[in-house]
Design an enzyme around this catalytic site. Structure first.
Site, mmCIF file in Angstrom:
data_model
loop_
_atom_site.group_PDB
_atom_site.id
_atom_site.type_symbol
_atom_site.label_atom_id
_atom_site.label_comp_id
_atom_site.label_asym_id
_atom_site.label_seq_id
_atom_site.Cartn_x
_atom_site.Cartn_y
_atom_site.Cartn_z
ATOM 1 C CG ASP A 9 -1.677 1.203 1.459
ATOM 2 O OD1 ASP A 9 -2.340 1.635 0.508
ATOM 3 O OD2 ASP A 9 -1.636 1.779 2.570
ATOM 4 C CG ASP A 11 -1.817 7.484 0.537
ATOM 5 O OD1 ASP A 11 -0.851 8.206 0.241
ATOM 6 O OD2 ASP A 11 -2.855 7.414 -0.153
HETATM 7 C C1 BG6 Z 1 -5.812 5.950 0.269
HETATM 8 C C2 BG6 Z 1 -5.814 6.805 1.521
HETATM 9 O O1 BG6 Z 1 -4.533 5.440 0.056
HETATM 10 O O2 BG6 Z 1 -6.197 6.737 -0.859
HETATM 11 C C3 BG6 Z 1 -7.183 7.457 1.692
HETATM 12 O O3 BG6 Z 1 -5.514 5.997 2.639
HETATM 13 C C4 BG6 Z 1 -7.544 8.240 0.433
HETATM 14 O O4 BG6 Z 1 -7.156 8.296 2.816
HETATM 15 C C5 BG6 Z 1 -7.493 7.321 -0.771
HETATM 16 O O5 BG6 Z 1 -8.842 8.811 0.548
HETATM 17 C C6 BG6 Z 1 -7.820 8.043 -2.079
HETATM 18 O O6 BG6 Z 1 -6.826 8.988 -2.340
HETATM 19 P P1 BG6 Z 1 -6.867 10.065 -3.501
HETATM 20 O O7 BG6 Z 1 -5.444 10.566 -3.569
HETATM 21 O O8 BG6 Z 1 -7.294 9.362 -4.760
HETATM 22 O O9 BG6 Z 1 -7.842 11.115 -3.107
HETATM 23 MG MG MG Z 2 -2.718 3.149 3.577
#
Ligand code: BG6
Ligand code: MG
Length: 218
Positions: A9, A11
């Site tokens: 993963d 984030d």
């Molecule tokens: C995930 C995060 O990796 O991505 C979430 O943990 C986030 O918090 C999701 O909402 C979507 O991210 P993005 O960058 O497409 O808005």
């Molecule tokens: Mg994550």
């Protein structure tokens, strides 16, 4: 146990972008006249942009039409991108690069499995794009974690079976997704949230593959 690949993963595992998501979502909530806590923010980890927005609006007791929601999500993303476009390699979490290097040297395949549509941007900002053979992000899958689709697309693209892959995840729903797809799941964070994973690590500092393989509960 024959491990051929690892799926990461992004984030909360490779970089700590949760803080930037929090700042941007909070700014949006504040403009709508309410606030939410860091504890509530924890529930947004691994959750797609629109699902996050729906949850936040629910917490604030605010209703919006679909068009208005699209506009709010776009505005939040603009604010979020102001932060991620400033990211550099020093934001890679401790031990991650060393661990990726070890995997490469041992011939273990490496993929990214993220819910974020900004994953490509972030990976480029921190200069890790060459480390990942396959990148599956919020632009190439439709079913959010806890659905295993993001990891299944990753393992399929590498031509390996789920039972030959370890997934590294910081979100409880991400661990659910890995388990639902019958991958090996390593939780990155605390056993309180991630106790259902096969093994939980606080982070990648001082970690090596041998330690992961011996500690995974079969
Ligand atoms: C995930 C995060 O990796 O991505 C979430 O943990 C986030 O918090 C999701 O909402 C979507 O991210 P993005 O960058 O497409 O808005
Ligand atoms: Mg994550």
């Amino acid at each position: 146990m024959m491990i051929k690949a690892c799926i990461f993963d992004l984030d909360g595992v490779i970089v700590d972008t949760a803080k930037y998501h929090f700042i941007a979502w909070r700014r949006m909530a504040n403009e709508l006249g309410f606030d939410f806590t860091e504890e509530e923010n924890e529930k947004l980890k691994g959750v797609s942009r629109m699902d996050s927005l729906n949850l936040i609006l629910q917490w604030g007791g605010v209703e919006r039409t679909n068009d208005e929601k699209q506009a709010l999500a776009a505005q939040k993303n603009e604010w979020y991108r102001e932060y991620i476009l400033k990211m550099q390699s020093d934001e890679i979490l401790e031990g991650v690069e060393h661990f990726l290097e070890e995997l490469k040297n041992k011939g273990i395949r490496i993929a990214l499995g993220s819910s974020s549509k900004n994953a490509g941007t972030i990976i480029k900002q921190v200069r890790l794009e060459d480390r990942f053979e396959v990148i599956i992000d919020g632009n190439n899958h439709t079913r959010s974690k806890p659905d295993p689709q993001v990891f299944e697309l990753g393992s399929e693209a590498m031509g390996v079976k789920p039972e030959e892959c370890i997934v590294f995840e910081d979100a409880s729903k991400g661990v659910d997704a890995a388990l639902a797809g019958r991958f090996w799941a390593v939780g990155v964070g605390s056993p309180e949230n991630l106790g259902h994973a096969h093994y939980v690590i606080p982070g990648f500092k001082d970690l090596d593959l041998e330690k992961v393989l011996t500690n995974i509960k079969q």
